[in-house]
Motif scaffolding. Structure first.
Motif, PDB file in Angstrom:
ATOM      1  N   ASP A   1       0.775  -1.282   0.121  1.00 55.58           N
ATOM      2  CA  ASP A   1      -0.018   0.003  -0.008  1.00 55.58           C
ATOM      3  C   ASP A   1       0.741   1.218  -0.079  1.00 55.58           C
ATOM      4  OD1 ASP A   1      -2.633   1.512   0.270  1.00 55.58           O
ATOM      5  OD2 ASP A   1      -1.741   1.936   2.147  1.00 55.58           O
ATOM      6  N   ARG A   2       1.840   1.278   0.941  1.00 58.21           N
ATOM      7  CA  ARG A   2       2.814   2.436   0.895  1.00 58.21           C
ATOM      8  C   ARG A   2       3.496   2.500  -0.353  1.00 58.21           C
ATOM      9  NH1 ARG A   2       1.033   5.759   3.725  1.00 58.21           N
ATOM     10  NH2 ARG A   2      -0.946   4.538   3.288  1.00 58.21           N
ATOM     11  N   LEU A   3       3.784   1.420  -1.151  1.00 58.43           N
ATOM     12  CA  LEU A   3       4.656   1.675  -2.512  1.00 58.43           C
ATOM     13  C   LEU A   3       3.933   1.810  -3.453  1.00 58.43           C
ATOM     14  CD1 LEU A   3       7.168  -1.238  -1.708  1.00 58.43           C
ATOM     15  CD2 LEU A   3       7.617   1.408  -1.546  1.00 58.43           C
ATOM     16  N   ALA A   4       2.508   2.028  -3.256  1.00 58.49           N
ATOM     17  CA  ALA A   4       1.346   2.324  -4.505  1.00 58.49           C
ATOM     18  C   ALA A   4       1.157   1.203  -5.266  1.00 58.49           C
ATOM     19  CB  ALA A   4       1.591   3.599  -5.070  1.00 58.49           C
ATOM     20  N   VAL A   5       1.509  -0.055  -4.897  1.00 61.06           N
ATOM     21  CA  VAL A   5       1.433  -1.339  -5.823  1.00 61.06           C
ATOM     22  C   VAL A   5       0.035  -1.837  -5.394  1.00 61.06           C
ATOM     23  CG1 VAL A   5       2.063  -3.566  -5.768  1.00 61.06           C
ATOM     24  CG2 VAL A   5       3.827  -1.877  -5.734  1.00 61.06           C
ATOM     25  N   LEU A   6      -0.411  -1.610  -4.275  1.00 62.87           N
ATOM     26  CA  LEU A   6      -1.795  -1.994  -3.861  1.00 62.87           C
ATOM     27  C   LEU A   6      -2.430  -0.625  -3.271  1.00 62.87           C
ATOM     28  CD1 LEU A   6      -3.748  -4.475  -3.143  1.00 62.87           C
ATOM     29  CD2 LEU A   6      -2.580  -4.425  -1.142  1.00 62.87           C
ATOM     30  N   ASP A   7      -3.662  -0.651  -3.389  1.00 62.10           N
ATOM     31  CA  ASP A   7      -4.246   0.513  -2.997  1.00 62.10           C
ATOM     32  C   ASP A   7      -5.372   0.179  -1.888  1.00 62.10           C
ATOM     33  OD1 ASP A   7      -5.630   2.973  -2.429  1.00 62.10           O
ATOM     34  OD2 ASP A   7      -6.890   2.909  -4.422  1.00 62.10           O
ATOM     35  N   LEU A   8      -5.276   0.170  -0.581  1.00 61.43           N
ATOM     36  CA  LEU A   8      -6.087  -0.338   0.444  1.00 61.43           C
ATOM     37  C   LEU A   8      -7.434   0.451   0.529  1.00 61.43           C
ATOM     38  CD1 LEU A   8      -3.741  -1.293   3.216  1.00 61.43           C
ATOM     39  CD2 LEU A   8      -4.984  -2.774   2.136  1.00 61.43           C
ATOM     40  N   ALA A   9      -7.367   1.673   0.155  1.00 62.59           N
ATOM     41  CA  ALA A   9      -8.488   2.421   0.128  1.00 62.59           C
ATOM     42  C   ALA A   9      -9.627   2.080  -0.828  1.00 62.59           C
ATOM     43  CB  ALA A   9      -8.213   3.800  -0.265  1.00 62.59           C
ATOM     44  N   GLN A  10      -9.065   1.302  -1.974  1.00 64.48           N
ATOM     45  CA  GLN A  10      -9.920   0.701  -2.730  1.00 64.48           C
ATOM     46  C   GLN A  10     -10.990  -0.478  -2.133  1.00 64.48           C
ATOM     47  OE1 GLN A  10      -8.309  -0.792  -6.044  1.00 64.48           O
ATOM     48  NE2 GLN A  10      -9.820  -1.866  -6.908  1.00 64.48           N
ATOM     49  N   TYR A  11     -10.360  -1.088  -1.393  1.00 66.08           N
ATOM     50  CA  TYR A  11     -10.865  -2.335  -0.605  1.00 66.08           C
ATOM     51  C   TYR A  11     -11.584  -1.780   0.828  1.00 66.08           C
ATOM     52  CZ  TYR A  11      -7.910  -4.794  -3.877  1.00 66.08           C
ATOM     53  OH  TYR A  11      -7.410  -5.156  -5.086  1.00 66.08           O
ATOM     54  N   LEU A  12     -10.790  -1.012   1.471  1.00 61.71           N
ATOM     55  CA  LEU A  12     -11.341  -0.620   2.694  1.00 61.71           C
ATOM     56  C   LEU A  12     -12.523   0.582   2.788  1.00 61.71           C
ATOM     57  CD1 LEU A  12      -8.139  -0.854   4.852  1.00 61.71           C
ATOM     58  CD2 LEU A  12      -9.998  -2.751   4.453  1.00 61.71           C
ATOM     59  N   GLY A  13     -12.350   1.455   1.633  1.00 61.87           N
ATOM     60  CA  GLY A  13     -13.093   2.709   1.651  1.00 61.87           C
ATOM     61  C   GLY A  13     -12.054   3.756   1.857  1.00 61.87           C
ATOM     62  N   PRO A  14     -12.262   4.825   1.253  1.00 59.68           N
ATOM     63  CA  PRO A  14     -11.358   6.196   1.367  1.00 59.68           C
ATOM     64  C   PRO A  14     -11.413   6.813   2.847  1.00 59.68           C
ATOM     65  CG  PRO A  14     -13.506   6.557   0.218  1.00 59.68           C
ATOM     66  CD  PRO A  14     -13.551   5.279   0.328  1.00 59.68           C
ATOM     67  N   GLN A  15     -12.588   6.487   3.620  1.00 65.49           N
ATOM     68  CA  GLN A  15     -12.793   7.324   4.885  1.00 65.49           C
ATOM     69  C   GLN A  15     -12.147   6.244   6.033  1.00 65.49           C
ATOM     70  OE1 GLN A  15     -13.272  10.189   5.235  1.00 65.49           O
ATOM     71  NE2 GLN A  15     -13.382  10.526   2.983  1.00 65.49           N
ATOM     72  N   THR A  16     -11.267   5.202   5.748  1.00 70.44           N
ATOM     73  CA  THR A  16     -11.267   4.230   6.635  1.00 70.44           C
ATOM     74  C   THR A  16      -9.800   4.788   7.527  1.00 70.44           C
ATOM     75  OG1 THR A  16     -11.484   2.320   5.241  1.00 70.44           O
ATOM     76  CG2 THR A  16     -10.131   1.916   6.932  1.00 70.44           C
ATOM     77  N   ARG A  17     -10.180   4.403   8.658  1.00 76.25           N
ATOM     78  CA  ARG A  17      -9.175   4.554   9.941  1.00 76.25           C
ATOM     79  C   ARG A  17      -8.494   3.399  10.200  1.00 76.25           C
ATOM     80  NH1 ARG A  17     -14.124   7.227  11.027  1.00 76.25           N
ATOM     81  NH2 ARG A  17     -14.765   5.303  12.120  1.00 76.25           N
ATOM     82  N   TRP A  18      -7.313   3.231   9.654  1.00 75.03           N
ATOM     83  CA  TRP A  18      -6.746   1.796   9.596  1.00 75.03           C
ATOM     84  C   TRP A  18      -6.372   1.530  11.139  1.00 75.03           C
ATOM     85  CZ3 TRP A  18      -2.003   1.515  12.186  1.00 75.03           C
ATOM     86  CH2 TRP A  18      -1.294   2.534  12.227  1.00 75.03           C
ATOM     87  N   TRP A  19      -6.188   2.353  11.816  1.00 78.34           N
ATOM     88  CA  TRP A  19      -6.094   1.958  13.490  1.00 78.34           C
ATOM     89  C   TRP A  19      -7.322   1.387  14.088  1.00 78.34           C
ATOM     90  CZ3 TRP A  19      -8.990   4.647  17.010  1.00 78.34           C
ATOM     91  CH2 TRP A  19      -9.825   5.803  16.413  1.00 78.34           C
TER      92      TRP A  19
END
Length: 138
Positions: free
Chosen positions: A38-56
């Motif tokens: 995700d950090r290297l922009a290979v995978l977009d977690l926001a696409q799977y978790l939603g743009p407003q996701t609070r990962w913590w």
């Protein structure tokens, strides 16, 4: 008569569990790989978790994962019970943070009391109480 130091008793009761280390290592590598991609922009977690996701909000699930690992690698009923408590607590905190099933910390804190009460009841029923403290003569 030989007296054992309490520290040696503690170490004797808590043997190193290679299976648990393998499961934790594999789990941390998997989670770390996902976050790195995700950090290297290979995978977009926001696409799977939603743009407003609070990962913590997902951090309590690490506690639940630890519980699953404890249950899978358990060598005694006591370790299974501890793992189940970790699963319940991690899931409860996650559910409260995400307001799943209308749970909040304010309205669902008795779940913690019930979980620990069940653990104590089962440990007593299975005969897995705490070992006596202090030095033991042999």
């Amino acid at each position: 008569m030989r007296l054992h130091h309490p520290r040696h008793q503690f170490l004797a009761r808590h043997h190193d569990n290679p299976r648990k280390r393998l499961l934790w290592g594999a789990s941390l590598i998997a989670v770390g790989t996902v976050f790195l991609l995700d950090r290297l922009a290979v995978l977009d977690l926001a696409q799977y978790l939603g743009p407003q996701t609070r990962w913590w909000h997902y951090l309590p699930l690490l506690l639940a994962l630890g519980g699953v690992i404890s249950v899978v690698s358990a060598q005694s009923a006591r370790q299974v019970l501890k793992g189940l408590i970790d699963i319940v607590l991690g899931t409860w905190v996650f559910a409260c943070l995400e307001h799943l099933w209308a749970l909040t910390f304010a309205n669902s804190w008795p779940i913690v009391l019930i979980a620990y009460g069940l653990q104590m009841l089962l440990r007593g029923w299975l005969g897995h109480g705490q070992a006596p403290r202090g030095e033991v003569a042999q």
